[in-house]
Motif scaffolding. Structure first.
Motif, short mmCIF file in Angstrom:
data_model
loop_
_atom_site.label_atom_id
_atom_site.label_comp_id
_atom_site.label_asym_id
_atom_site.label_seq_id
_atom_site.Cartn_x
_atom_site.Cartn_y
_atom_site.Cartn_z
N LYS A 81 -39.08 -5.34 32.90
CA LYS A 81 -37.92 -4.52 32.43
C LYS A 81 -36.56 -5.12 33.14
O LYS A 81 -36.61 -5.70 34.10
N PHE A 82 -35.37 -5.11 32.29
CA PHE A 82 -34.38 -5.16 32.91
C PHE A 82 -33.34 -3.93 33.35
O PHE A 82 -33.16 -3.29 32.08
N VAL A 83 -33.57 -3.56 34.52
CA VAL A 83 -32.96 -2.35 34.64
C VAL A 83 -31.68 -2.54 35.30
O VAL A 83 -31.52 -3.38 36.37
N TYR A 84 -30.49 -2.02 34.78
CA TYR A 84 -29.21 -2.40 35.39
C TYR A 84 -28.44 -0.88 35.56
O TYR A 84 -28.35 -0.13 34.42
N LYS A 85 -28.29 -0.49 36.77
CA LYS A 85 -27.84 0.64 36.97
C LYS A 85 -26.13 0.90 37.42
O LYS A 85 -25.53 2.02 37.54
N ASP A 86 -25.48 -0.23 37.50
CA ASP A 86 -24.10 -0.21 37.99
C ASP A 86 -23.37 0.59 36.51
O ASP A 86 -23.67 0.43 35.43
N GLU A 87 -22.50 1.30 37.02
CA GLU A 87 -21.59 1.87 36.08
C GLU A 87 -20.71 0.79 35.31
O GLU A 87 -20.01 -0.22 35.85
N TRP A 88 -20.50 0.90 34.11
CA TRP A 88 -19.98 -0.05 33.01
C TRP A 88 -19.30 0.73 32.13
O TRP A 88 -20.02 1.48 31.28
#
Lengths: 204, 204, 204
Positions: A196-203
Motif C-alpha cells: 500500500k501507499f500510505v501517506y499521512k502528511d496533511e495536505w
C-alpha cells in the motif's frame, strides 16, 4: 466454451452482489440493479469507452435476464450462502479471468494499441465491482484489498504476450486464464496483498 | 404536450435537487451541477448506453438553461419550499412517468428488443436521482425507499404492452402515464414500500 | 505549446491525486487508477458525452503511461511533497485552464452550440476531480470549496467570447488562460469562495 464460462461468471457476480446489497437492506429493485451493474458494468464501461455499440446486454437481453434471475434466486439461497462461500469465491475468480480475456478480445477486434488492449481487459474484469462499491457508498474494495486487479492485469498480459510469441489463440487463452485463476485462488488462500501507499502528511 | 410536460418535469427535478444540494451547503456552482445532473442525467445515461448522439441537452441547450434557471430560482423560493412540498412531490411523480415514456420512445426509435426498451425507460426515469445521490455521497434512495422504480417499470410495461395489444399510441401513452402517476401519488400517501432483502450474515 | 502544457498538467493532476489516494491507504493499483481517472477523466467524460471516438488516451497511450509513471514517482517524492505544495497548486491551476481550453477546442471541432462549448470546457476542466472524489467516497470538493469551477467557466467564456469579437485564436487562448490562471492563484492566496446555498429546513 468462453460463452458458457461467461454465463457462469455473470451469475456468480450477480449473486455475490445481491448479498452485498442485502447487507445494506436494499429493496428488491435495488438488489437487481446492483446485481446487473456488478455483473455487466465492466463490459458496459468498456463498450462506452470504445464507442462499441450496441452494448452486449442490449444486443443479448438474455444476459440481463440471467443476472436478474440470479439476483432474485439469491433471496431463496441466502440461508445457505455462508456454506457456499468457497464456491462463490471460486466462481468469482473464474469471472475475473473470463471477463478480462473477453475484454481483451473485444479491444483487439476494435483495433487499439497493445497497451490499451490490456487496460481495457482490466477495466472489463474489475469495473463492475468498482461501480457496485460506489453505488453502495463505499470506497472501492478493489483499491484497498487483495491481488484482484493485478491478477486481471497479469492475465491480460499473459494472454496477449503469449500470442505475440506465437502461441496459438486457444492455448494462450486457456493458459492465461488457468494461471490467473490459480494465482487468484492462492492469493485468497494466503491473503496476499499489494503493498500500500500510505501517506499521512496533511495536505490541503 | 409531452414536450411541455418534459419542461415542467425537468424544472421540478432541478428544484428539488437544488434543495438537496442546499442541505449539503454546496456553493452555487455545485447546486447548478447537481440540478442539471438530476434533471438531465437519466436521459444522458440512456443516450450514452444507446450510442444515441447528439445528447438531448447538447442538441437543445435550452434544456440546460431551463435547469440552471430553476436551480437559481430555488434560492429565492427556498423559504416557501416547505409549504410547496406537495406541489413538488406531484411534479416529481409527473416527471417520473414523463421521463419513462420519453425513454421508451427513444429506445423504440433506436430499435432494441422489447425487454430492453422497458429497461431503458426505467433508466431514463430513475438514474438522474441515482447520480444525484452518488454525487451527494449517499447510497441511492431509490434502492432503499418507496415504490419509485417499480412505478417507472410498470408505466413502461403498460405503455408498450397496450400498444402491442392494439391500443393507439396516444391512448397508450396517456393511459400508462395516468396509471403510473396515480399509483405514485397513492404510494406516497400510504407509504407503500417494496419488500426489502435483508441479509445479516457475515460475508467476507 | 498547448501539448506540452497538457503533459505538465496531467502529470501534476496525477501526482496530487496519488497523494489523496495515499491518504486513504490505497494499494499501488488503486493509486494508479485514481491518478489516471483524475488526470484523464474530465476529457473522457467529454468525449463520451460528445460521442467523440477514439478517446484521447486510447489514441495516445502515452498519456496513460505518463500518468501512471507520475503516480508511481509520487511514492518516491512523497516525503518532499509538503514542501512542494505551492509548486503543485500552481501546476494544478495551469491544468485547470489548459484542460478547459482543450475541451472548448474539441467541442468547437465537433460543432455544438456556443453555450454547450463552454459547458464542455468546464466539464473537461473539472470532472476529473469530481470522479476522483466520488471514487474516494467523499462529496466532490468542487461543489463545496473555492473558485475552481467558476474560473474554468470564466476561462471558457473569455476564450470563446474574445474570438467572437475578432481577437486572433492564439491571442484569445493565451489571454484567457493567463487571466484564468492569475485569478485562480489569487483565489488560493486570498481564500476567495463562492457564496453557498445553505438550506436547513427539513424536507422529506
Amino acid at each position: 466454451m468462453l460463452h458458457w464460462a461467461y454465463l457462469v461468471a455473470i451469475t456468480a457476480e450477480a449473486m455475490s452482489a445481491a448479498l452485498i446489497a442485502g447487507r445494506r437492506s436494499m429493496d428488491w429493485f435495488g438488489v437487481c440493479v446492483i446485481a446487473c451493474i456488478t455483473a455487466l458494468g465492466g463490459g458496459t464501461v468498456r463498450d462506452v469507452l470504445l464507442g462499441h455499440h450496441p452494448l452486449a446486454w442490449i444486443e443479448h437481453p438474455s444476459y440481463l435476464i440471467v443476472t436478474i434471475c440470479a439476483a432474485l434466486a439469491t433471496g431463496l439461497l441466502a440461508p445457505f450462502m455462508k456454506r457456499l462461500r468457497h464456491v462463490f469465491l471460486t466462481l468469482d475468480a473464474l469471472g475475473l479471468v473470463v471477463f478480462t480475456v473477453i475484454g481483451c478480445n473485444i479491444a483487439v477486434s476494435v483495433g487499439v494499441p497493445f497497451f490499451i488492449v490490456v487496460v481495457i481487459g482490466v477495466i472489463t474484469g474489475t469495473f463492475g465491482g468498482v461501480l457496485r462499491d460506489v453505488l453502495c457508498g463505499q470506497v472501492p474494495l478493489l483499491f484497498q484489498k487483495e491481488l484482484y486487479a493485478s491478477i486481471s492485469l497479469l492475465t491480460g498480459l499473459l494472454y496477449l504476450g503469449s500470442q505475440d510469441l506465437g502461441v496459438p489463440h486457444e492455448a494462450a487463452m486457456v493458459g492465461a486464464m488457468s494461471i490467473g485463476f490459480a494465482l487468484r485462488m492462492l492469493a485468497i488462500r494466503y491473503h496476499w496483498d499489494m503493498p500500500k501507499f500510505v501517506y499521512k502528511d496533511e495536505w490541503e
